[in-house]
Design an enzyme around this catalytic site. Structure first.
Site: not given
Ligand code: GLN
Length: 485
Positions: A75, A150, A174
């Protein structure tokens, strides 16, 4: 593409070389990227150089470890020395870190072959990878849909066999939510098990790095390689890392009885009925495998989402203060003075979701509102931790759907942040409590899209979790199915 153990066998028996494996992987990436866009940077030279090193060892008759020569994707919020690390943000578009994240050093030491850096929501804020400043990633099961987020690029790359395994990060879901949307296995470790050194910080008290794989065993092998104490991360746990893959026994009764708790609050209103059916049938399978199943209640679970959306933006507003045009990345020069330079750089460098969160977080932390928002959210966080501990007094593993729905259409939720946030309803409480959890495929909906089940363990119970996940995987064939891309 085969599993880590199968590929290892092929390398050792010289059925194919590491360079051949890397080349085939890079060709597949090149062929699929116009449709998928899982990657922000492809690191072909590095991959081939690493593969040549493995081949040299094999040619010299030396033994190789399991991860040696295995293609992996990273990532793009993990620092890689000499390679771009953009966090999918304009503000870091040209940033090349002078150091490696600890997990990257560990992968180098393990001999893995890094094929590229994957797309994400800007600074890991989002649930669909649509907040990337550099274009969307498509879901390999249906390219009109999102891969989740994400870590959408890392999940899509594994699902589409553009690599064998990958790394993501999980602050509120995420890793698990994109794993669920893409039909792969994704694990968020216990907070502190994997060093965060070199992971670009979003919300430091919640962030964890974790593995994606197409099978539980591949995921366990990658976790084993990246876990462990690191003096460079002050929240790193001083704990022995067990050999997770060796723990895996297909018989759930091998270590005494297994008590599974189904969290009742995660079923019902708002949950897609097809997801509900698939997750309930996964619970029945666990029961057939010998687990004792009971329904448990975590009443504060529903406060997870509002609590997270105070705490995570608060931490983000502080963490992202460092991008001011002075020390890293982009700088807007047409400014009269320093303050104007700061504000122009940040105005142009950050996308709308990142700005929204900085504003929310700054507000929640401001003197007049701190007690009403930030302090209160911290107290609710403690209640959520206590609810989990009450549940773990009765059971060993908790089960929920990973996400309320399967992958949604690209563009469907981009104008409605609240409905986007709801995607992480079931994953967020786990981060607030610092627990380990895995998402794995447990079926498909009527449109052919994968459904994920989430298994949650108590602190440092990764081995137990993986054992349950493995038993379930062996009793079903969900992880054997791949998108026809
Ligand atoms: N979707 C969640 C957010 O928007 C979690 C994101 C993540 O785990 N980095 O913050």
């Amino acid at each position: 593409m085969a599993s880590i153990r199968e590929l290892h066998q092929q390398l050792v028996e010289k059925e194919r070389s590491a360079v051949e494996l890397a080349t085939e992987t890079l060709e597949r990436i090149e062929a699929l990227e116009p449709q998928l866009h899982s990657f922000l940077h492809i690191t072909a030279d590095l991959a081939l150089e690493q593969a040549r090193r493995v081949d040299a060892k094999l040619a010299a008759g030396e033994a190789i470890e399991l991860l040696e020569g295995i293609p992996i994707a990273i990532k793009d919020n993990l620092c890689t020395r000499g390679l771009p690390t953009t966090c999918a943000s304009r503000i870091l578009e040209n940033y090349v870190p002078p150091y490696n994240a600890t997990v990257i050093d560990k992968l180098h030491a393990a001999g893995a072959v890094i094929v590229g850096k994957t797309n994400l929501d800007e600074f890991a804020m989002g649930s669909s990878t649509e907040n990337s400043a550099f274009g969307h990633t498509a879901n390999p099961w249906d390219t009109t849909r999102v891969p989740g987020g994400s870590s959408g690029g890392s999940a899509a790359a594994v699902a589409a066999r553009e690599c064998v395994v990958s790394l993501g990060s999980d602050t509120g879901g995420s890793i698990r939510q994109p794993a669920s949307f893409c039909g792969v296995v994704g694990l968020k470790p216990t907070y502190g098990l994997v060093s965060r050194y070199g992971l670009v910080a979003y919300a430091s008290s919640l962030d964890q790095i974790g593995p994606f794989g197409r099978t539980v065993d591949d995921t366990a092998l990658l976790l084993e390689a990246i876990a462990g104490y690191d003096p460079k991360d002050s929240t790193s746990l001083k704990t022995e890392v067990p050999s997770y893959s060796k723990f895996i026994q297909p018989n759930l009764k091998s270590k005494g009885r297994l008590r599974v708790g189904v969290i009742q609050e995660t079923f019902g209103k708002g949950l897609d009925p097809e997801v509900e059916t698939a997750v309930k049938s996964a619970v029945e399978t666990l029961q057939e495998l010998g687990a004792e199943v009971q329904v448990v209640s975590c009443p504060t679970f529903r406060y997870g989402l509002p609590t997270y959306y105070i705490l995570a933006p608060s931490e983000a507003s502080s963490n992202l203060a460092r991008y001011d045009g002075v020390k890293y990345g982009m700088r807007v020069d047409d400014a009269e003075d320093l303050v104007e330079m700061y504000s122009k750089t940040r105005a142009r460098g950050f996308g709308p979701e990142v700005k929204r969160r900085i504003v929310i977080g700054t507000y929640a932390l401001s003197a007049g509102y701190y007690d009403a928002y930030y302090l209160k959210a911290q107290k609710v966080r403690t209640l959520i931790c206590q609810d989990f501990q009450k549940a773990f007094a009765q059971v060993d593993v908790l089960v929920t759907p990973t996400a309320p729905t399967t992958a949604f259409k690209a563009g469907e939720k981009t104008d409605d942040p609240l409905s986007m946030y709801l995607s992480d309803l079931m994953t967020i409480p786990v981060n607030l409590a610092g627990l380990p959890a895995v998402s794995m495929p447990c079926g498909f909906d009527s449109q052919g899209l994968p459904i994920g089940v989430q298994l949650i363990g108590n602190i440092l119970q990764e081995a137990r979790l993986l054992e349950v996940a493995n038993a379930y995987e062996k009793a079903t064939d969900w992880t054997q199915r791949h998108p026809k891309i």
